[in-house]
Design a protein around this motif. Structure first.
Motif, mmCIF file in Angstrom:
data_model
loop_
_atom_site.group_PDB
_atom_site.id
_atom_site.type_symbol
_atom_site.label_atom_id
_atom_site.label_comp_id
_atom_site.label_asym_id
_atom_site.label_seq_id
_atom_site.Cartn_x
_atom_site.Cartn_y
_atom_site.Cartn_z
ATOM 1 N N ILE A 113 0.850 -1.207 -0.135
ATOM 2 C CA ILE A 113 -0.116 0.267 -0.066
ATOM 3 C C ILE A 113 0.720 1.090 0.053
ATOM 4 N N VAL A 114 1.942 1.377 0.848
ATOM 5 C CA VAL A 114 2.844 2.340 0.765
ATOM 6 C C VAL A 114 3.639 2.487 -0.530
ATOM 7 N N PHE A 115 4.045 1.447 -0.900
ATOM 8 C CA PHE A 115 4.603 1.487 -2.370
ATOM 9 C C PHE A 115 3.866 2.005 -3.363
ATOM 10 N N CYS A 116 2.368 1.613 -3.265
ATOM 11 C CA CYS A 116 1.525 2.304 -4.561
ATOM 12 C C CYS A 116 1.392 3.451 -4.298
ATOM 13 N N ARG A 117 1.141 3.980 -3.217
ATOM 14 C CA ARG A 117 0.946 5.361 -2.855
ATOM 15 C C ARG A 117 2.009 6.395 -3.356
ATOM 16 N N GLU A 118 3.447 5.708 -3.075
ATOM 17 C CA GLU A 118 4.552 6.779 -3.522
ATOM 18 C C GLU A 118 4.865 6.469 -4.940
ATOM 19 N N ALA A 119 4.793 5.224 -5.327
ATOM 20 C CA ALA A 119 5.004 5.100 -6.706
ATOM 21 C C ALA A 119 4.225 5.632 -7.819
ATOM 22 N N ASP A 120 2.748 5.496 -7.387
ATOM 23 C CA ASP A 120 1.826 6.225 -8.109
ATOM 24 C C ASP A 120 2.078 7.796 -8.261
ATOM 25 N N THR A 121 2.599 8.333 -7.174
ATOM 26 C CA THR A 121 3.059 9.733 -7.339
ATOM 27 C C THR A 121 4.317 10.098 -8.073
ATOM 28 N N TYR A 122 4.903 9.171 -8.498
ATOM 29 C CA TYR A 122 6.246 9.275 -9.292
ATOM 30 C C TYR A 122 5.997 9.042 -10.798
ATOM 31 N N VAL A 123 5.265 7.603 -10.988
ATOM 32 C CA VAL A 123 5.239 7.014 -12.253
ATOM 33 C C VAL A 123 3.929 7.458 -13.306
ATOM 34 N N ARG A 131 8.073 14.369 -10.364
ATOM 35 C CA ARG A 131 8.766 13.223 -10.863
ATOM 36 C C ARG A 131 10.090 13.821 -11.375
ATOM 37 N N ALA A 132 9.873 15.036 -11.995
ATOM 38 C CA ALA A 132 11.255 15.735 -12.665
ATOM 39 C C ALA A 132 12.037 16.027 -11.362
ATOM 40 N N ALA A 133 11.332 16.665 -10.279
ATOM 41 C CA ALA A 133 12.308 16.995 -9.085
ATOM 42 C C ALA A 133 12.936 16.188 -8.228
ATOM 43 N N ALA A 134 12.439 14.703 -8.327
ATOM 44 C CA ALA A 134 13.229 13.558 -7.635
ATOM 45 C C ALA A 134 14.170 13.361 -8.405
ATOM 46 N N ARG A 135 13.997 13.208 -10.030
ATOM 47 C CA ARG A 135 15.226 12.840 -10.646
ATOM 48 C C ARG A 135 16.195 13.791 -10.535
ATOM 49 N N VAL A 151 23.974 2.843 -5.502
ATOM 50 C CA VAL A 151 23.408 1.714 -5.028
ATOM 51 C C VAL A 151 21.959 2.281 -4.741
ATOM 52 N N ALA A 152 20.852 1.554 -5.648
ATOM 53 C CA ALA A 152 19.463 2.250 -5.518
ATOM 54 C C ALA A 152 18.546 0.959 -5.160
ATOM 55 N N HIS A 153 17.778 1.423 -4.168
ATOM 56 C CA HIS A 153 16.992 0.245 -3.701
ATOM 57 C C HIS A 153 15.354 0.580 -4.029
ATOM 58 N N SER A 154 14.549 -0.345 -4.428
ATOM 59 C CA SER A 154 13.106 -0.333 -4.437
ATOM 60 C C SER A 154 12.798 0.911 -5.481
ATOM 61 N N LEU A 155 11.848 1.787 -5.184
ATOM 62 C CA LEU A 155 11.529 2.858 -6.225
ATOM 63 C C LEU A 155 12.811 3.462 -6.193
ATOM 64 N N GLY A 156 13.922 3.706 -5.524
ATOM 65 C CA GLY A 156 15.044 4.493 -5.775
ATOM 66 C C GLY A 156 15.470 3.777 -7.152
ATOM 67 N N VAL A 159 13.962 5.643 -9.978
ATOM 68 C CA VAL A 159 14.358 7.209 -10.053
ATOM 69 C C VAL A 159 15.495 7.205 -10.519
ATOM 70 N N ALA A 160 16.597 6.280 -9.933
ATOM 71 C CA ALA A 160 17.953 6.253 -10.797
ATOM 72 C C ALA A 160 18.226 6.025 -12.147
ATOM 73 N N TYR A 161 17.489 4.951 -12.353
ATOM 74 C CA TYR A 161 17.555 4.590 -13.688
ATOM 75 C C TYR A 161 17.094 5.463 -14.580
ATOM 76 N N GLU A 162 16.075 6.154 -14.554
ATOM 77 C CA GLU A 162 15.445 7.390 -15.400
ATOM 78 C C GLU A 162 16.528 8.494 -15.237
ATOM 79 N N ALA A 163 16.848 9.150 -14.077
ATOM 80 C CA ALA A 163 17.913 10.110 -13.940
ATOM 81 C C ALA A 163 19.194 9.755 -14.836
ATOM 82 N N LEU A 164 19.580 8.662 -14.664
ATOM 83 C CA LEU A 164 20.857 8.313 -15.344
ATOM 84 C C LEU A 164 20.641 8.321 -17.025
ATOM 85 N N TRP A 165 19.293 8.228 -17.378
ATOM 86 C CA TRP A 165 19.111 8.287 -18.897
ATOM 87 C C TRP A 165 18.890 9.822 -19.271
#
Length: 273
Positions: A113-123, A131-135, A151-156, A159-165
């Motif tokens: 539930i926590v993941f979906c709330r935070e991931a929905d805010t991002y993706v 989303r842009a601000a987090a990247r 080292v990137a964990h979970s939703l991170g 964020v890291a994968y997109e940022a590095l692109w």
């Protein structure tokens, strides 16, 4: 230098420390203790925080509509029968949360539930300012510190994968832990790599020399567990067992020898070696 990029449930560090800088330092100290190596962190949690209820309310029907759909898509990917994810109103999301609790335990239900709330805010919105601000916060830290590894964990990891692109950074190593990058409908199809990069989804980000992924066999966030099946840019993939209760906990991942062994040579070798 190693930079950590955190996942879900990390706003609490700000609530406890009182400042963003203090929160980043507290998180870095916790991760460094688990890893046994010094690191700093890119702390973006406040940029996705939607209010005081976030991370505390665990009733699935209180999730925004997009997050509810995310939860039902998620349990479908985990193998829930169709009747669990179909029905009127908020019935599917309640059934989905109940199925998670019955199959994986109450802790897994709350994490989802926590993941979906935070991931929905991002993706959910590709062009979201949040989303842009987090990247951008991740990139600010990376361009400012010029680390050898991330080292990137979970939703991170998303964020890291997109940022590095979006703005490539030269890295010897990217390590992803408990990553949902390949989760169908929930994350994979929603990745936004920037103009000209969308067809390269699944590749190693430009500037990254080596990519190691670690997934716990019971981690419900790391779906599919065989991430290289969707991301052939991964050089090394390890499936590990952290224990049922702690199967998505960042510090348990960081203490794994597969993670330590991947990072240790970078600290031992001089920069540029």
């Amino acid at each position: 230098m190693i930079v950590g990029v955190h996942g879900i449930r990390c706003y609490r560090y700000l609530a406890e420390a009182g400042t963003v800088e203090g929160a980043a330092e507290a998180l870095a100290a916790e991760w460094a203790a688990a890893l046994g190596m010094p690191l700093s962190t890119a702390y973006y949690a406040p940029l996705l925080h939607l209010g005081a209820h976030q991370g505390t309310a665990d009733a699935p029907e209180l999730l925004p509509p997009g997050a509810q759909r995310m939860l039902t898509d998620w349990v479908s990917a985990l193998g829930a029968p169709a009747e669990v994810t179909m029905g009127p109103g908020t019935l599917p999301v309640r059934q989905a949360a109940s199925w998670l609790a019955e199959r994986f335990g109450e802790v897994a239900r709350k994490v989802a539930i926590v993941f979906c709330r935070e991931a929905d805010t991002y993706v959910t919105d590709r062009d979201s300012p949040r989303r842009a601000a987090a990247r951008d916060e991740v990139l600010r830290v990376l361009h400012g510190t010029r680390p050898r590894a991330v080292v990137a964990h979970s939703l991170g990891s998303v964020v890291a994968y997109e940022a590095l692109w979006h703005r490539p950074v030269a890295l010897d190593l990217l390590v992803t832990l408990g990553s949902p990058l390949g989760m169908p409908h929930v994350v994979f199809e929603r990745l936004a790599l920037g103009e000209g990069n969308e067809e390269r989804k699944g590749e190693r980000p430009p500037g990254v020399r080596r990519w190691v992924n670690v997934a716990d066999v019971g981690d419900i966030v790391a779906i599919p567990r065989d991430l290289p099946s969707r991301f052939p840019g991964i050089d090394d993939h390890h499936e590990v067992s952290l224990g049922l209760v702690a199967s998505h906990k960042a510090t348990r991942y960081l203490a794994r020898p597969e993670v330590v062994d991947a990072l240790a040579p970078l600290l031992a070798a001089p920069d540029g070696a």
